[in-house]
Scaffold this motif. Sequence first.
Motif, short mmCIF file in Angstrom:
data_model
loop_
_atom_site.label_atom_id
_atom_site.label_comp_id
_atom_site.label_asym_id
_atom_site.label_seq_id
_atom_site.Cartn_x
_atom_site.Cartn_y
_atom_site.Cartn_z
N ASN A 6 35.37 85.49 18.29
CA ASN A 6 36.05 86.11 19.42
C ASN A 6 36.54 85.12 20.46
O ASN A 6 37.42 85.44 21.26
CB ASN A 6 35.14 87.14 20.08
N ILE A 7 35.96 83.92 20.49
CA ILE A 7 36.37 82.97 21.53
C ILE A 7 37.07 81.72 21.01
O ILE A 7 37.71 81.02 21.77
CB ILE A 7 35.19 82.56 22.44
N PHE A 8 36.95 81.44 19.71
CA PHE A 8 37.62 80.27 19.14
C PHE A 8 38.75 80.68 18.22
O PHE A 8 38.59 81.53 17.35
CB PHE A 8 36.65 79.40 18.34
N PHE A 9 39.87 80.04 18.41
CA PHE A 9 41.01 80.21 17.53
C PHE A 9 41.40 78.82 17.06
O PHE A 9 41.55 77.91 17.86
CB PHE A 9 42.18 80.86 18.29
N THR A 10 41.53 78.65 15.76
CA THR A 10 41.98 77.38 15.22
C THR A 10 43.26 77.61 14.43
O THR A 10 43.46 78.69 13.86
CB THR A 10 40.92 76.72 14.33
N CYS A 11 44.11 76.62 14.43
CA CYS A 11 45.39 76.76 13.74
C CYS A 11 45.78 75.43 13.12
O CYS A 11 45.87 74.42 13.80
CB CYS A 11 46.46 77.20 14.73
N TYR A 12 46.00 75.46 11.83
CA TYR A 12 46.52 74.30 11.11
C TYR A 12 48.03 74.43 11.12
O TYR A 12 48.58 75.44 10.69
CB TYR A 12 45.99 74.28 9.68
N MET A 13 48.71 73.39 11.63
CA MET A 13 50.17 73.40 11.71
C MET A 13 50.71 72.26 10.86
O MET A 13 50.99 71.18 11.34
CB MET A 13 50.62 73.26 13.16
N GLY A 14 50.88 72.53 9.59
CA GLY A 14 51.32 71.51 8.66
C GLY A 14 52.82 71.51 8.44
O GLY A 14 53.54 72.41 8.86
N THR A 15 53.25 70.46 7.76
CA THR A 15 54.64 70.35 7.33
C THR A 15 54.64 69.99 5.85
O THR A 15 53.58 69.80 5.25
CB THR A 15 55.40 69.24 8.10
N SER A 16 55.82 69.85 5.30
CA SER A 16 55.92 69.46 3.90
C SER A 16 55.36 68.06 3.68
O SER A 16 55.07 67.67 2.55
CB SER A 16 57.39 69.52 3.44
N ASN A 17 55.18 67.29 4.75
CA ASN A 17 54.60 65.95 4.65
C ASN A 17 53.08 65.95 4.75
O ASN A 17 52.45 64.91 4.56
CB ASN A 17 55.16 65.05 5.77
N SER A 18 52.49 67.09 5.06
CA SER A 18 51.03 67.18 5.22
C SER A 18 50.35 67.31 3.86
O SER A 18 50.89 67.90 2.94
CB SER A 18 50.68 68.39 6.08
N SER A 19 49.15 66.79 3.81
CA SER A 19 48.42 66.84 2.53
C SER A 19 47.63 68.14 2.40
O SER A 19 47.25 68.76 3.39
CB SER A 19 47.47 65.65 2.42
N TYR A 36 38.55 82.26 14.46
CA TYR A 36 39.71 82.99 13.96
C TYR A 36 40.71 81.90 13.61
O TYR A 36 41.05 81.07 14.44
CB TYR A 36 40.24 83.91 15.06
N HIS A 37 41.20 81.87 12.38
CA HIS A 37 42.00 80.74 11.92
C HIS A 37 43.33 81.18 11.31
O HIS A 37 43.38 82.16 10.57
CB HIS A 37 41.20 79.96 10.86
N LEU A 38 44.36 80.43 11.63
CA LEU A 38 45.67 80.61 11.01
C LEU A 38 46.11 79.28 10.41
O LEU A 38 45.78 78.21 10.94
CB LEU A 38 46.72 81.05 12.03
N SER A 39 46.85 79.35 9.36
CA SER A 39 47.46 78.16 8.76
C SER A 39 48.96 78.43 8.69
O SER A 39 49.39 79.38 8.04
CB SER A 39 46.88 77.93 7.36
N ILE A 40 49.73 77.63 9.40
CA ILE A 40 51.18 77.84 9.45
C ILE A 40 51.91 76.55 9.10
O ILE A 40 51.37 75.46 9.21
CB ILE A 40 51.64 78.34 10.83
N LYS A 41 53.13 76.70 8.66
CA LYS A 41 54.01 75.56 8.40
C LYS A 41 55.04 75.51 9.53
O LYS A 41 55.60 76.54 9.91
CB LYS A 41 54.73 75.71 7.07
N ILE A 42 55.28 74.33 10.05
CA ILE A 42 56.22 74.18 11.17
C ILE A 42 57.54 73.55 10.73
O ILE A 42 58.38 73.21 11.57
CB ILE A 42 55.60 73.38 12.33
N ASN A 79 56.77 62.04 16.02
CA ASN A 79 56.52 62.52 17.37
C ASN A 79 57.06 63.92 17.62
O ASN A 79 56.44 64.71 18.34
CB ASN A 79 57.07 61.54 18.41
N ILE A 80 58.21 64.27 17.03
CA ILE A 80 58.69 65.64 17.26
C ILE A 80 57.77 66.65 16.60
O ILE A 80 57.57 67.74 17.13
CB ILE A 80 60.16 65.86 16.82
N GLN A 81 57.14 66.28 15.50
CA GLN A 81 56.17 67.18 14.88
C GLN A 81 54.98 67.40 15.82
O GLN A 81 54.51 68.52 16.00
CB GLN A 81 55.71 66.63 13.54
N ALA A 82 54.51 66.31 16.42
CA ALA A 82 53.37 66.43 17.35
C ALA A 82 53.73 67.28 18.56
O ALA A 82 52.94 68.11 19.01
CB ALA A 82 52.92 65.03 17.79
N ARG A 83 54.93 67.09 19.10
CA ARG A 83 55.34 67.87 20.28
C ARG A 83 55.53 69.34 19.91
O ARG A 83 55.22 70.24 20.69
CB ARG A 83 56.63 67.32 20.89
#
Length: 119
Positions: A6-19, A36-42, A79-83
């Motif tokens: 209920n208090i933690f949300f984690t999110c993996y924000m990968g790209t096609s370059n991520s392993s 609570y976790h989501l995995s998304i592609k950016i 850097n644009i991926q990080a931003r």
Amino acid sequence: QEITRNIFFTCYMGTSNSSINTESRSRRLAAAIGSYHLSIKIDIIVEALLKVFRLATGGKVPKYESQGGTRTQDLALQNIQARIRMVSAYLFAQLLPWIRGKSKGFLLVLGSANVDEAL
């Protein structure tokens, strides 16, 4: 873990370059802490920003060093991926309580990043 879900949300924000290993570690960490976790592609956001760059610069296309680009181009692409991840984290922090049925509130954003990033 009931409380942390209920208090933690984690999110993996990968790209096609991520392993696959990186995404797997994020899922395992989320499960271990019970968040609570989501995995998304950016990729779609990265592509949109690069399209704007191409339009503004008469078609210039930066490349990663591994694709024949310069170190400067490579760092800019990283850097644009990080931003994008940072801005996306704030979007999710503000709107996930609403998505999860909470009428009020927002989430605190904690992020991680590589120390070799440059602005």
